[in-house]
Write a protein that holds these residues in place. Structure first.
Motif, PDB file in Angstrom:
ATOM      1  N   UNK A   1     -20.596   7.744 -44.415  1.00 14.69           N
ATOM      2  CA  UNK A   1     -20.532   6.286 -44.486  1.00 14.69           C
ATOM      3  C   UNK A   1     -21.803   5.781 -45.150  1.00 14.69           C
ATOM      4  N   UNK A   2     -21.781   4.521 -45.559  1.00 17.10           N
ATOM      5  CA  UNK A   2     -22.950   3.878 -46.140  1.00 17.10           C
ATOM      6  C   UNK A   2     -23.737   3.133 -45.050  1.00 17.10           C
ATOM      7  N   UNK A   3     -25.039   3.143 -45.197  1.00 11.98           N
ATOM      8  CA  UNK A   3     -25.920   2.418 -44.271  1.00 11.98           C
ATOM      9  C   UNK A   3     -27.199   2.066 -45.004  1.00 11.98           C
ATOM     10  N   UNK A   4     -27.918   1.118 -44.446  1.00 11.71           N
ATOM     11  CA  UNK A   4     -29.242   0.775 -44.958  1.00 11.71           C
ATOM     12  C   UNK A   4     -30.276   1.554 -44.154  1.00 11.71           C
ATOM     13  N   UNK A   5     -31.043   2.390 -44.837  1.00  8.08           N
ATOM     14  CA  UNK A   5     -32.071   3.188 -44.173  1.00  8.08           C
ATOM     15  C   UNK A   5     -33.425   2.833 -44.757  1.00  8.08           C
ATOM     16  N   UNK A   6     -34.442   3.005 -43.933  1.00  6.14           N
ATOM     17  CA  UNK A   6     -35.797   2.896 -44.448  1.00  6.14           C
ATOM     18  C   UNK A   6     -36.583   4.110 -43.984  1.00  6.14           C
ATOM     19  N   UNK A  20     -24.994   8.352 -44.923  1.00 10.25           N
ATOM     20  CA  UNK A  20     -25.449   8.950 -43.664  1.00 10.25           C
ATOM     21  C   UNK A  20     -24.222   9.433 -42.902  1.00 10.25           C
ATOM     22  N   UNK A  21     -24.384  10.337 -41.936  1.00 16.17           N
ATOM     23  CA  UNK A  21     -23.235  10.800 -41.148  1.00 16.17           C
ATOM     24  C   UNK A  21     -22.618   9.653 -40.340  1.00 16.17           C
ATOM     25  N   UNK A  22     -21.297   9.652 -40.230  1.00 19.40           N
ATOM     26  CA  UNK A  22     -20.620   8.650 -39.420  1.00 19.40           C
ATOM     27  C   UNK A  22     -20.781   9.018 -37.946  1.00 19.40           C
ATOM     28  N   UNK A  23     -21.192   8.074 -37.092  1.00 12.74           N
ATOM     29  CA  UNK A  23     -21.413   8.405 -35.676  1.00 12.74           C
ATOM     30  C   UNK A  23     -20.110   8.636 -34.930  1.00 12.74           C
ATOM     31  N   UNK A  24     -20.172   9.437 -33.881  1.00 13.10           N
ATOM     32  CA  UNK A  24     -19.019   9.719 -33.035  1.00 13.10           C
ATOM     33  C   UNK A  24     -19.290   9.184 -31.629  1.00 13.10           C
ATOM     34  N   UNK A  25     -18.324   8.498 -31.033  1.00 18.69           N
ATOM     35  CA  UNK A  25     -18.559   7.945 -29.691  1.00 18.69           C
ATOM     36  C   UNK A  25     -18.515   9.024 -28.618  1.00 18.69           C
ATOM     37  N   UNK A  58     -35.164   4.959 -39.945  1.00 19.09           N
ATOM     38  CA  UNK A  58     -34.230   4.307 -39.038  1.00 19.09           C
ATOM     39  C   UNK A  58     -33.466   3.229 -39.798  1.00 19.09           C
ATOM     40  N   UNK A  59     -32.473   2.671 -39.123  1.00 16.47           N
ATOM     41  CA  UNK A  59     -31.685   1.563 -39.655  1.00 16.47           C
ATOM     42  C   UNK A  59     -31.869   0.367 -38.731  1.00 16.47           C
ATOM     43  N   UNK A  60     -32.240  -0.774 -39.292  1.00 17.93           N
ATOM     44  CA  UNK A  60     -32.433  -1.973 -38.476  1.00 17.93           C
ATOM     45  C   UNK A  60     -31.090  -2.656 -38.229  1.00 17.93           C
ATOM     46  N   UNK A  61     -31.134  -3.714 -37.455  1.00 17.59           N
ATOM     47  CA  UNK A  61     -29.954  -4.518 -37.175  1.00 17.59           C
ATOM     48  C   UNK A  61     -29.428  -4.317 -35.772  1.00 17.59           C
ATOM     49  N   UNK A  62     -29.037  -5.444 -35.135  1.00 15.82           N
ATOM     50  CA  UNK A  62     -28.482  -5.389 -33.776  1.00 15.82           C
ATOM     51  C   UNK A  62     -27.197  -6.202 -33.606  1.00 15.82           C
ATOM     52  N   UNK A  63     -26.901  -7.094 -34.527  1.00 17.91           N
ATOM     53  CA  UNK A  63     -25.664  -7.870 -34.425  1.00 17.91           C
ATOM     54  C   UNK A  63     -24.489  -7.079 -35.002  1.00 17.91           C
ATOM     55  N   UNK A  64     -23.331  -7.197 -34.355  1.00 17.51           N
ATOM     56  CA  UNK A  64     -22.117  -6.517 -34.822  1.00 17.51           C
ATOM     57  C   UNK A  64     -20.906  -7.434 -34.684  1.00 17.51           C
ATOM     58  N   UNK A  65     -20.120  -7.517 -35.741  1.00 13.20           N
ATOM     59  CA  UNK A  65     -18.755  -8.045 -35.670  1.00 13.20           C
ATOM     60  C   UNK A  65     -17.871  -7.049 -36.396  1.00 13.20           C
ATOM     61  N   UNK A  95     -28.730   0.290 -35.287  1.00  9.47           N
ATOM     62  CA  UNK A  95     -28.322   0.677 -36.642  1.00  9.47           C
ATOM     63  C   UNK A  95     -27.064  -0.064 -37.103  1.00  9.47           C
ATOM     64  N   UNK A  96     -27.083  -1.386 -36.994  1.00  9.43           N
ATOM     65  CA  UNK A  96     -25.888  -2.148 -37.343  1.00  9.43           C
ATOM     66  C   UNK A  96     -25.790  -2.496 -38.828  1.00  9.43           C
ATOM     67  N   UNK A  97     -26.818  -2.236 -39.612  1.00  9.02           N
ATOM     68  CA  UNK A  97     -26.696  -2.392 -41.061  1.00  9.02           C
ATOM     69  C   UNK A  97     -25.986  -1.142 -41.591  1.00  9.02           C
ATOM     70  N   UNK A  98     -24.741  -0.997 -41.243  1.00  7.80           N
ATOM     71  CA  UNK A  98     -24.004   0.230 -41.544  1.00  7.80           C
ATOM     72  C   UNK A  98     -22.508  -0.041 -41.460  1.00  7.80           C
ATOM     73  N   UNK A  99     -21.718   0.907 -41.940  1.00  5.66           N
ATOM     74  CA  UNK A  99     -20.268   0.739 -41.934  1.00  5.66           C
ATOM     75  C   UNK A  99     -19.643   1.018 -40.574  1.00  5.66           C
TER      76      UNK A  99
END
Length: 309
Positions: A1-6, A20-25, A58-65, A95-99
């Motif tokens: 998946x795509x994500x914003x990393x720094x 980056x790898x897609x996370x698994x729940x 890491x990837x920043x961001x905490x809001x999700x919709x 890591x919410x700046x991600x797909x």
């Protein structure tokens, strides 16, 4: 998946659009296909090395919709396909700046059908900050006088409405260009901070919500009535503010938002009742997260900046 990393701290240019790898729940978690997130001050502070995440990458961001994509074991609150919003993990990395994002199911609530994806992305962190400060910490109630600094900002414009919904008389500081909008949102009295020192025209306030920091907190102590409360949002209340508050017979406290299913449900309820409007000022695609940060750091925008995924 795509994500914003720094991979280092710095300006917006350190934000990279990467694979980056897609996370698994794991059990108790859901995976959400992110449709939008938003920019909060903690995002660009963290990017520059002044936030809760201390070791890149890491990837920043905490809001999700977004939409529930997969469910971990034990989850009963959601089904695949449900539309949700949330603020998971804060202040740990979400890591919410991600797909895709994974997090405990109870860090999310269902998105109302009438709420747009952009509105849902703009609400969680800013809305919970205002809700937890005014409702949980201050216990704002009918007839109280509440002063909100930076009332037109991401947290401020929501705080105005939350305080009004709980029966408060709401005073805000804001640029004149935003006064008409804030009046429509419920503000009873507005002060142009460019031309007027608020402490010269405001007094007998029960609660001050300081979204500015710095000298604003110290100046705010003088407008509180005896026993009144100053809540400092940008950081924990400075030692000099706490000392001065005690001498003045008022109270002051720092504050940090946290994941809160009950608070999110309260915010959603206000939206459904027509008592909460979420203002989105600009939208940027995920690949242009750096431009979104540049716009956010310039400040003085009305409402929130959203990143669409």
């Amino acid at each position: 998946m795509k994500a914003i990393r720094q991979h280092e701290f710095g300006g917006p240019e350190v934000l990279r659009y990467e694979d980056v790898p897609r996370p698994e729940p794991i059990p108790t978690e859901i995976r959400v296909r992110v449709q939008a997130t938003s920019v909060n001050p903690v995002d660009f502070k963290t990017r520059s090395g002044r936030g809760p995440l201390r070791t890149p990458p890491f990837t920043v961001g905490w809001d999700v919709a977004g939409v529930v994509d997969e469910i971990g074991g034990g989850v009963t609150r959601f089904n695949v396909g449900d539309e949700v919003l949330g603020m998971p993990w804060f202040p740990r990395e979400a890591a919410t700046y991600a797909e895709y994002v994974t997090a405990p199911s109870r860090h999310f609530v269902r998105k109302p059908a009438a709420m747009s994806v952009a509105e849902a992305a703009a609400l969680p962190l800013a809305g919970l900050t205002a809700w937890q400060a005014l409702v949980d910490t201050a216990g704002v109630s009918e007839g109280q006088r509440v002063l909100i600094h930076a009332a037109a900002g991401g947290v401020g414009h929501l705080a105005v409405q939350i305080a009004k919904a709980h029966g408060a008389y709401v005073i805000g500081t804001a640029s004149p260009a935003n006064h008409e909008t804030l009046t429509a949102l419920g503000a009873d009295e507005l002060i142009d901070y460019h031309t007027t020192r608020f402490e010269q025209v405001v007094s007998d306030v029960d609660v001050v919500l300081d979204l500015m920091g710095g000298e604003t907190g110290l100046r705010s102590l003088g407008v509180l009535k005896p026993g009144g409360l100053l809540i400092e949002i940008p950081s924990s209340a400075a030692a000099d503010v706490l000392v001065a508050a005690e001498k003045d017979g008022v109270r002051a406290t720092g504050f940090l938002v946290e994941p809160d299913q009950v608070g999110l449900e309260g915010l959603v309820r206000l939206f459904e009742e027509g008592k909460l409007k979420i203002i989105v000022s600009r939208r940027f695609p995920l690949a242009e997260a750096a431009a979104a940060h540049e716009a956010a750091e310039r400040g003085h925008s009305l409402g929130k900046i959203v990143i669409t995924v």
